[in-house]
Design an enzyme around this catalytic site. Structure first.
Site, PDB file in Angstrom:
ATOM      1  N   CYS A 112      37.612  -8.466  27.523  1.00 11.78           N
ATOM      2  CA  CYS A 112      37.563  -7.080  28.011  1.00 11.78           C
ATOM      3  C   CYS A 112      38.890  -6.349  27.841  1.00 11.78           C
ATOM      4  CB  CYS A 112      37.148  -7.051  29.479  1.00 11.78           C
ATOM      5  SG  CYS A 112      35.599  -7.897  29.768  1.00 11.78           S
ATOM      6  N   HIS A 251      39.370  -0.778  33.381  1.00 11.81           N
ATOM      7  CA  HIS A 251      38.229  -1.509  32.834  1.00 11.81           C
ATOM      8  C   HIS A 251      37.067  -1.389  33.826  1.00 11.81           C
ATOM      9  CE1 HIS A 251      35.669  -4.261  30.937  1.00 11.81           C
ATOM     10  NE2 HIS A 251      35.823  -5.233  31.823  1.00 11.81           N
ATOM     11  N   ASN A 281      29.430  -3.092  32.462  1.00 12.36           N
ATOM     12  CA  ASN A 281      30.633  -3.612  31.805  1.00 12.36           C
ATOM     13  C   ASN A 281      30.341  -3.818  30.318  1.00 12.36           C
ATOM     14  OD1 ASN A 281      32.738  -5.208  30.853  1.00 12.36           O
ATOM     15  ND2 ASN A 281      32.734  -6.611  32.593  1.00 12.36           N
TER      16      ASN A 281
HETATM   17  N1  COA Z   1      21.218  -9.893  43.150  1.00 10.41           N
HETATM   18  C1  COA Z   1      21.126 -10.398  44.388  1.00 10.41           C
HETATM   19  N2  COA Z   1      21.938 -11.353  44.849  1.00 10.41           N
HETATM   20  C2  COA Z   1      22.905 -11.804  44.026  1.00 10.41           C
HETATM   21  C3  COA Z   1      23.043 -11.312  42.714  1.00 10.41           C
HETATM   22  C4  COA Z   1      22.148 -10.327  42.285  1.00 10.41           C
HETATM   23  N3  COA Z   1      22.206  -9.800  41.059  1.00 10.41           N
HETATM   24  N4  COA Z   1      24.067 -11.935  42.142  1.00 10.41           N
HETATM   25  C5  COA Z   1      24.553 -12.798  43.036  1.00 10.41           C
HETATM   26  N5  COA Z   1      23.860 -12.725  44.179  1.00 10.41           N
HETATM   27  C6  COA Z   1      24.029 -13.496  45.395  1.00 10.41           C
HETATM   28  C7  COA Z   1      24.732 -14.801  45.144  1.00 10.41           C
HETATM   29  O1  COA Z   1      23.812 -15.779  44.685  1.00 10.41           O
HETATM   30  C8  COA Z   1      25.254 -15.124  46.514  1.00 10.41           C
HETATM   31  O2  COA Z   1      24.229 -15.697  47.283  1.00 10.41           O
HETATM   32  P1  COA Z   1      24.522 -16.982  48.183  1.00 10.41           P
HETATM   33  O3  COA Z   1      25.579 -16.558  49.159  1.00 10.41           O
HETATM   34  O4  COA Z   1      23.184 -17.260  48.792  1.00 10.41           O
HETATM   35  O5  COA Z   1      24.983 -18.024  47.226  1.00 10.41           O
HETATM   36  C9  COA Z   1      25.553 -13.751  47.112  1.00 10.41           C
HETATM   37  O6  COA Z   1      24.867 -12.807  46.292  1.00 10.41           O
HETATM   38  C10 COA Z   1      27.010 -13.411  47.154  1.00 10.41           C
HETATM   39  O7  COA Z   1      27.584 -13.824  45.941  1.00 10.41           O
HETATM   40  P2  COA Z   1      29.086 -13.532  45.600  1.00 10.41           P
HETATM   41  O8  COA Z   1      29.416 -14.178  44.312  1.00 10.41           O
HETATM   42  O9  COA Z   1      29.966 -13.799  46.773  1.00 10.41           O
HETATM   43  O10 COA Z   1      29.021 -11.963  45.440  1.00 10.41           O
HETATM   44  P3  COA Z   1      30.204 -10.993  45.150  1.00 10.41           P
HETATM   45  O11 COA Z   1      30.291 -10.006  46.216  1.00 10.41           O
HETATM   46  O12 COA Z   1      31.431 -11.729  44.742  1.00 10.41           O
HETATM   47  O13 COA Z   1      29.656 -10.240  43.864  1.00 10.41           O
HETATM   48  C11 COA Z   1      29.969 -10.239  41.502  1.00 10.41           C
HETATM   49  C12 COA Z   1      29.365 -10.960  42.690  1.00 10.41           C
HETATM   50  C13 COA Z   1      29.692 -11.052  40.256  1.00 10.41           C
HETATM   51  C14 COA Z   1      29.361  -8.882  41.398  1.00 10.41           C
HETATM   52  C15 COA Z   1      31.497 -10.113  41.713  1.00 10.41           C
HETATM   53  O14 COA Z   1      32.038 -11.342  42.097  1.00 10.41           O
HETATM   54  C16 COA Z   1      32.213  -9.605  40.531  1.00 10.41           C
HETATM   55  O15 COA Z   1      32.045  -8.496  40.097  1.00 10.41           O
HETATM   56  N6  COA Z   1      33.147 -10.414  39.986  1.00 10.41           N
HETATM   57  C17 COA Z   1      33.919 -10.027  38.853  1.00 10.41           C
HETATM   58  C18 COA Z   1      33.088 -10.195  37.637  1.00 10.41           C
HETATM   59  C19 COA Z   1      33.701  -9.546  36.438  1.00 10.41           C
HETATM   60  O16 COA Z   1      34.387  -8.578  36.537  1.00 10.41           O
HETATM   61  N7  COA Z   1      33.406 -10.100  35.277  1.00 10.41           N
HETATM   62  C20 COA Z   1      33.804  -9.575  34.042  1.00 10.41           C
HETATM   63  C21 COA Z   1      35.251  -9.646  33.878  1.00 10.41           C
HETATM   64  S1  COA Z   1      35.766  -8.696  32.508  1.00 10.41           S
END
Ligand code: COA
Length: 331
Positions: A112, A251, A281
């Site tokens: 990214c 980003h 993204n």
């Molecule tokens: N819909 C519903 N629930 C979801 C889900 C979705 N699409 N994706 C994940 N969950 C659930 C998870 O399974 C988890 O459930 P659990 O507690 O029963 O295991 C819960 O939501 C919380 O997950 P968590 O990973 O703590 O959520 P979060 O608040 O961290 O959000 C992301 C997840 C991926 C959105 C976030 O971590 C993120 O944006 N990270 C950075 C990713 C990124 O930028 N990647 C590219 C880099 S260039």
């Protein structure tokens, strides 16, 4: 001698994939996606469209915006993690389609952060006096490496391309730029198969290892911290305070990452350009698409200080400060 951004362009596919449509595909809901990411919809390329098709459309539009002919281009850099092929480089496909016969061409992979890495390389060639006109493109079809059975990742990504023409000029320009990497976090964001470590096989396909695998929470923490640190370093290099930034183009991975980083920097939401609600993204394409859109929507005026800041797989990061000197344009 400065590198000056003289043209911008972008292209996104027509097809929209909404959160509500994703509800039919995986166990998720619109409200969760909006609250946790800020994303409402993303664009998906049709089966006949590859990364180079989007990149070419963005490149043509940037060249037209700059008033530069293909023959004047000295170098084409395409930042992508979804090239048409492992080789030839997508940049060579663009060179062929543009008829840019005087241009060297290569792809770069910094996930990214790829577009900022591309700007950094272009800036070196321009300030060294080697080249005068460089096309830097960030282009992706992430839908091709997204697992639409994995709710942790499939809600996040989309397809698109953005391009910029950089030219040598006397007026500033690109005031400061840094790029960085921390390979210790490489496993946090990875496409495990299809390379020399795990070549494509029946097993890798069955195990769904040709898709993005991500440790979301760890990437989130890294992103917030590095965006602040990198932005402060690059601003200091340009002799600027965060309060002097007119527009930040971060980003576009997650609205909560952007909000946290901007809060740490003391930059209010009114000075942040966000389009992830419409595109998700798009990896290397996110920053150039946002910059190009911001320019086309008249959000930038001559004399403005623009801060680009990104992070991504590798792990990598980068930031750049630009003194804007293009006339404002409107859609
Ligand atoms: N819909 C519903 N629930 C979801 C889900 C979705 N699409 N994706 C994940 N969950 C659930 C998870 O399974 C988890 O459930 P659990 O507690 O029963 O295991 C819960 O939501 C919380 O997950 P968590 O990973 O703590 O959520 P979060 O608040 O961290 O959000 C992301 C997840 C991926 C959105 C976030 O971590 C993120 O944006 N990270 C950075 C990713 C990124 O930028 N990647 C590219 C880099 S260039």
């Amino acid at each position: 001698m400065y590198s000056v951004l003289t043209g911008l362009g972008y292209a996104v596919p027509d097809r929209v994939l909404t959160n509500v449509q994703l509800e039919q595909m995986v166990d998720t809901d619109n409200e969760w996606i909006v609250q946790r990411t800020g994303i409402r919809e993303r664009r998906i390329a049709d089966a006949s469209t590859a990364t180079s098709d989007l990149a070419l459309a963005a490149a043509r539009s940037a060249l037209a915006d700059a008033g530069v002919s293909a023959a004047e281009v000295d170098l084409i850099i395409v930042a992508t993690v979804t090239p048409d092929y492992a080789f030839p480089a997508t940049a060579c496909l663009i060179q062929r389609e543009l008829g840019a016969w005087n241009a060297a061409a290569f792809d770069l992979e910094a996930a990214c952060t790829g577009f900022i890495y591309g700007l950094g390389i272009a800036d070196q060639f321009i300030r060294a006096g080697t080249y005068r006109t460089i096309l830097v493109i960030g282009a992706e079809t992430l839908s091709r490496i997204t697992d639409y059975t994995d709710r942790n990742t499939c809600v996040l990504f989309g397809d698109g391309a953005g391009a910029a023409v950089l030219r040598a000029g006397e007026e500033p320009g690109l005031l400061g730029l840094e790029i960085g990497a921390d390979g210790r976090g490489g496993e946090l964001l990875v496409l495990p198969a299809g390379g020399s470590r795990n070549p494509a096989s029946r097993e890798t396909v069955a195990a769904r290892r040709h898709y993005i695998h991500m440790a979301g929470r760890e990437v989130f923490k890294f992103a917030v911290k590095i965006m602040e640190e990198s932005a402060l370093r690059v601003l200091a290099r340009a002799g600027l305070q965060p309060g002097e930034v007119d527009l930040i183009i971060p980003h576009q991975a997650n609205a909560r990452i952007i909000d946290s980083a901007c809060k740490r920097l003391g930059i209010g939401r009114d000075r942040v350009y966000v389009n992830l609600d419409r595109y998700g993204n798009m990896s290397a394409a996110s920053i150039p698409v946002a910059l190009s859109e911001a320019s086309a929507r008249g959000k930038l005026k001559p004399g403005d200080y623009v801060l680009l800041v990104g992070f991504g797989g590798g792990l990598t990061w980068g930031a750049a400060v630009i003194k804007w000197n293009k006339e404002a344009k409107h859609d």
